[in-house]
Write a protein that holds these residues in place. Sequence first.
Motif, short mmCIF file in Angstrom:
data_model
loop_
_atom_site.label_atom_id
_atom_site.label_comp_id
_atom_site.label_asym_id
_atom_site.label_seq_id
_atom_site.Cartn_x
_atom_site.Cartn_y
_atom_site.Cartn_z
N GLU A 130 0.50 -1.60 0.06
CA GLU A 130 -0.17 -0.07 0.10
C GLU A 130 1.16 1.32 -0.12
O GLU A 130 0.52 2.33 -0.42
CB GLU A 130 -0.77 0.21 0.84
CG GLU A 130 -2.13 -0.63 1.04
CD GLU A 130 -2.67 -0.43 0.42
OE1 GLU A 130 -3.27 0.65 -0.51
OE2 GLU A 130 -3.30 -0.49 -1.21
N LYS A 189 2.44 2.20 -3.48
CA LYS A 189 1.20 2.30 -4.32
C LYS A 189 1.25 4.20 -4.08
O LYS A 189 1.01 5.40 -4.40
CB LYS A 189 -0.46 2.61 -4.10
CG LYS A 189 -1.32 1.85 -5.36
CD LYS A 189 -2.37 1.19 -5.41
CE LYS A 189 -3.63 1.27 -5.25
NZ LYS A 189 -4.01 0.17 -5.74
N HIS A 220 3.73 5.55 -5.81
CA HIS A 220 3.25 6.27 -6.80
C HIS A 220 3.01 7.43 -7.16
O HIS A 220 2.56 8.34 -7.63
CB HIS A 220 2.73 5.53 -7.11
CG HIS A 220 3.75 4.02 -7.67
ND1 HIS A 220 5.29 4.71 -8.65
CD2 HIS A 220 3.66 3.27 -7.80
CE1 HIS A 220 5.49 3.24 -8.67
NE2 HIS A 220 4.98 2.06 -8.44
N LEU A 248 0.92 -2.50 -9.48
CA LEU A 248 0.64 -1.42 -8.50
C LEU A 248 0.43 0.25 -8.86
O LEU A 248 -0.37 1.31 -7.98
CB LEU A 248 1.61 -1.25 -7.20
CG LEU A 248 1.57 -2.41 -5.69
CD1 LEU A 248 2.55 -3.23 -5.17
CD2 LEU A 248 0.14 -2.11 -4.98
N GLU A 283 -2.72 0.30 -10.83
CA GLU A 283 -3.44 1.13 -10.51
C GLU A 283 -3.66 2.15 -10.01
O GLU A 283 -4.47 3.54 -10.15
CB GLU A 283 -3.81 0.03 -9.24
CG GLU A 283 -4.51 -1.27 -9.54
CD GLU A 283 -3.72 -2.59 -8.80
OE1 GLU A 283 -4.50 -3.59 -8.44
OE2 GLU A 283 -4.11 -1.80 -7.42
N ALA A 284 -2.57 2.73 -9.72
CA ALA A 284 -1.95 4.79 -8.76
C ALA A 284 -1.97 4.91 -9.63
O ALA A 284 -3.26 6.85 -9.82
CB ALA A 284 -0.60 4.98 -8.63
#
Length: 326
Positions: free
Chosen positions: A53, A56, A59, A102, A105-106
């Motif tokens: 996490e 992320k 990022h 990750l 997704e970010a």
Amino acid sequence: MGLEKKSALLEDLIKKCGGCAVVDGGFATQLEIHGAAINDPLWSAVSLIKNPELIKRVHMEYLEAGADIVVTSSYQATIPGFLSRGLSIEESESLLQKSVQLAVEARDRFWDKVSKVSGHSYNRALVAASIGSYGAYLADGSEYSGNYGEDVSLDKLKDFHRRRLQVLVEAGPDLLAFETIPNKLEAQACVELLEEEKVQIPAWICFTSVDGEKAPSGESFEECLEALNKSNNIYAVGINCAPPQFIENLIRKFAKLTKKAIVVYPNSGEVWDGKAKQWLPSQCFGDDEFEMFATKWRDLGAKLIGGCCRTTPSTIKAISKDLKRR
Ligand SMILES: C[S+](C)CC[C@H](N)C(=O)O
Ligand SMILES: N[C@@H](CCS)C(=O)O
Ligand SMILES: [Zn+2]
């Protein structure tokens, strides 16, 4: 999507940015700022195991700061490195895949958010999968010496890089970022591997430099770039994690040696002590200086500019503000 289309995506991004796109900054540095303990043979990749996490979040911070390209947390993530921590091959490969996921997704979450805001000045960022050098895996500072010893051959380097490259490619990043390459042999291994594996994702290859003239191995950049210049897989070549004061001279040099785009993302100027595993204070540059440097580097022809170790989102914000002013 094939190599040409993916390269066109990067080309378009650079155009949208007015000729020079912003790469993010020190990833491990920002993990540490948030308290991650990375004094470990896996260095920043330990966070893939312990705190995805946080990856992320970092990022997102670089995206907020204006990065047009985010580089994944896989710099020192290797299958042998994970195996020596007791992970299985499947678990190791899944962590590599996760490093790309990750970042994607970010990027998607950030883009979803900002694209709804009228008048925003962001671009939809691209995700570059980081591939650290063999020296990074050795964790002995040899990414800054280029000294891999007599028994390290071209084939050994290809074997080291092959499976990680396959897994990262499979995870679907927009780009591949070979980072802190310290010698000609490893650059050649990376290029040959991209071709042997028929990789359809554009790559940049960045070297380190400890004297501002040559690769750490003592080989000239003319020698180092020979194989890279001939390869369609290579979109850009340049320098990362070298001190900022070397960059102007190195861009001038690279401009004479290659038709590839030039990418530069130096560190803050501090020097890595590979034995003590710490950054030693040296001539160190802050955000205002990076802002001034970035203009100069762009004017000299760099197409991708960012920061490496000991730079932070505020450095990238300064660079981005400067490069996107026009
Ligand atoms: C870019 S260096 C600071 C990365 C860390 C190094 N490979 C080590 O593990 O000591
Ligand atoms: N992408 C890596 C490079 C280390 S030299 C990082 O920023 O941590
Ligand atoms: Zn670095």
